[in-house]
Write a protein that holds these residues in place. Structure first.
Motif, mmCIF file in Angstrom:
data_model
loop_
_atom_site.group_PDB
_atom_site.id
_atom_site.type_symbol
_atom_site.label_atom_id
_atom_site.label_comp_id
_atom_site.label_asym_id
_atom_site.label_seq_id
_atom_site.Cartn_x
_atom_site.Cartn_y
_atom_site.Cartn_z
ATOM 1 N N ILE A 189 0.847 -1.199 0.000
ATOM 2 C CA ILE A 189 0.000 0.000 0.000
ATOM 3 C C ILE A 189 0.879 1.245 0.000
ATOM 4 C CG2 ILE A 189 -1.642 1.349 1.376
ATOM 5 C CD1 ILE A 189 -3.116 -1.288 1.952
ATOM 6 N N GLN A 209 -3.788 1.429 8.224
ATOM 7 C CA GLN A 209 -4.236 0.313 7.399
ATOM 8 C C GLN A 209 -5.183 -0.572 8.199
ATOM 9 O OE1 GLN A 209 -1.196 -1.670 4.890
ATOM 10 N NE2 GLN A 209 -1.619 -3.408 6.203
ATOM 11 N N TYR A 257 -6.819 -2.537 3.421
ATOM 12 C CA TYR A 257 -7.062 -1.257 2.763
ATOM 13 C C TYR A 257 -6.616 -0.129 3.658
ATOM 14 C CZ TYR A 257 -11.152 -0.317 5.713
ATOM 15 O OH TYR A 257 -11.980 -0.058 6.781
ATOM 16 N N PRO A 259 -2.255 -4.034 -5.054
ATOM 17 C CA PRO A 259 -3.097 -2.942 -4.551
ATOM 18 C C PRO A 259 -3.571 -2.051 -5.700
ATOM 19 C CG PRO A 259 -0.795 -2.459 -4.132
ATOM 20 C CD PRO A 259 -0.839 -3.837 -4.736
#
Length: 191
Positions: free
Chosen positions: A89, A110, A119, A135
């Protein structure tokens, strides 16, 4: 402790830049160019020296410090707090421009998502990552339609592409379908 590491890292970056500017090399030798980018308030594990590097010991961290990782960064938010962005991410976030890009600052740490995914929400959108996938960014009207259809837990599932340009609008692909935004109209198509 974090401020000391940040200051030491910034001082090292300035020293390296000064050496490059001053030309600290033999004119007849091969030249290596090093580019240093200041992090402007971000604390990165990559800038810090690990416990084992500093002390020549194993990789066990002492109880009074956090482990260093090269892909973990604390990003300052508008509210003055710092939120960690890490792993894939983090890589996706930085590829999209980081805090100065369209995603902006992180809103929260996160979190876990359906089916062992994860996410992280940012001011301008969200990055979703399935357990065994890459991602992708979901934002704007496409994100609203996706969430109205259950998001990652719904029939559309996880995004499998970033938003792409199409004639008259945008499109995102999901494991269970496609969402398009054309001329202000959103269309959800299931597989």
């Amino acid at each position: 402790m974090h401020h000391a590491r940040r200051t030491a890292g910034f001082t090292m970056a300035l020293a390296a830049a000064a050496l490059l500017i001053a030309g600290c090399g033999d004119d007849d030798s091969e030249t290596t160019t090093v580019v240093t980018t200041p992090t402007m308030g971000m604390t990165t594990g990559a800038m810090a020296t690990t416990h084992s590097e500093a002390h020549g010991t194993d990789e066990t961290d002492t109880p009074d410090r956090e482990p260093d990782t090269a892909d973990e960064t604390k990003i300052p938010t508008a509210g003055g707090t710092e939120v960690t962005v890490s792993g894939d991410i983090y890589d996706k976030y930085m590829a999209a421009g980081g805090p100065t890009g369209p995603l902006g600052a992180p809103l929260e740490p996160q979190e876990s998502a359906p089916n062992n995914g994860k996410y992280q929400d940012f001011v301008g959108g969200t990055i979703y990552e399935p357990e065994d996938g890459e991602p992708h960014i979901v934002w704007g009207e496409i994100r609203k339609a996706w969430e109205e259809n259950g998001g990652a837990a719904g029939e559309l599932g996880y995004p499998v592409s970033d938003e792409t340009d199409i004639p008259g609008g945008k499109q995102s692909e999901f494991s269970g379908g496609t969402i398009t935004w054309v001329n202000g109209q959103v269309t959800v198509t299931m597989k």
